[in-house]
Design a protein around this motif. Sequence first.
Motif, short mmCIF file in Angstrom:
data_model
loop_
_atom_site.label_atom_id
_atom_site.label_comp_id
_atom_site.label_asym_id
_atom_site.label_seq_id
_atom_site.Cartn_x
_atom_site.Cartn_y
_atom_site.Cartn_z
N ASP A 46 -9.64 0.25 9.77
CA ASP A 46 -8.34 0.91 10.72
C ASP A 46 -6.80 1.19 9.81
O ASP A 46 -6.68 0.18 8.73
N GLU A 61 6.18 5.55 14.65
CA GLU A 61 5.00 4.88 15.23
C GLU A 61 3.71 5.35 14.78
O GLU A 61 3.29 6.28 14.21
N SER A 63 0.74 3.73 15.11
CA SER A 63 -0.78 2.96 15.51
C SER A 63 -1.50 2.91 16.89
O SER A 63 -2.51 2.55 16.46
N ARG A 64 -1.22 4.86 16.77
CA ARG A 64 -1.99 5.94 17.53
C ARG A 64 -3.56 6.28 15.80
O ARG A 64 -3.65 7.48 16.92
N HIS A 65 -2.52 6.23 15.12
CA HIS A 65 -3.27 6.88 13.93
C HIS A 65 -4.38 6.65 13.94
O HIS A 65 -5.13 5.07 13.80
N ARG A 66 -5.41 7.68 13.35
CA ARG A 66 -6.59 7.37 13.02
C ARG A 66 -7.42 7.83 12.23
O ARG A 66 -7.44 9.32 12.16
#
Length: 152
Positions: A46, A61, A63-66
């Motif tokens: 992750d 930002e 934190s939403r990276h996949r």
Amino acid sequence: MSELPQSILFCCDHNSVRSPMAEGLSKKLYGTDIYLQSAGVKSDLDIDGFAVSVCEEMGIELSRHRSRSFDEMEQWGDDLSSFDLIVALSPASQRRALELTRHSHLEVEYWPIMDPTGLGESREDRLVYYRQARDQIRAKLIERFGQGTTAS
């Protein structure tokens, strides 16, 4: 410094530290005028929390990276030849990118960016190394493509 391509794919080993930072920094510097993505040789990790923290310091930002791999990109219908440039941030990702593009005229550049994972003893020590990697990426972006329109 050269003209900004229309699309860049950044890649590293796991798409969890260096390539997401490069994607985020590029979006911050160059806005939406360019199509930016990132991938890894593998996608087994992750997004790294330290990478998220040091990018937040610059208003980026992550934190939403996949995380995604080259193989997943192909499975999802993404064509590497649709990118103008691939920037490899690790030796393994450079080898994989060259292998995948050997039949196309796609440019693959290698930027030797330090891998900060596993360096440092304390949280603060680790953040120092992640900041160094982030700042190396930012310096390479500016050297190669200029300050950008939204430079910070």
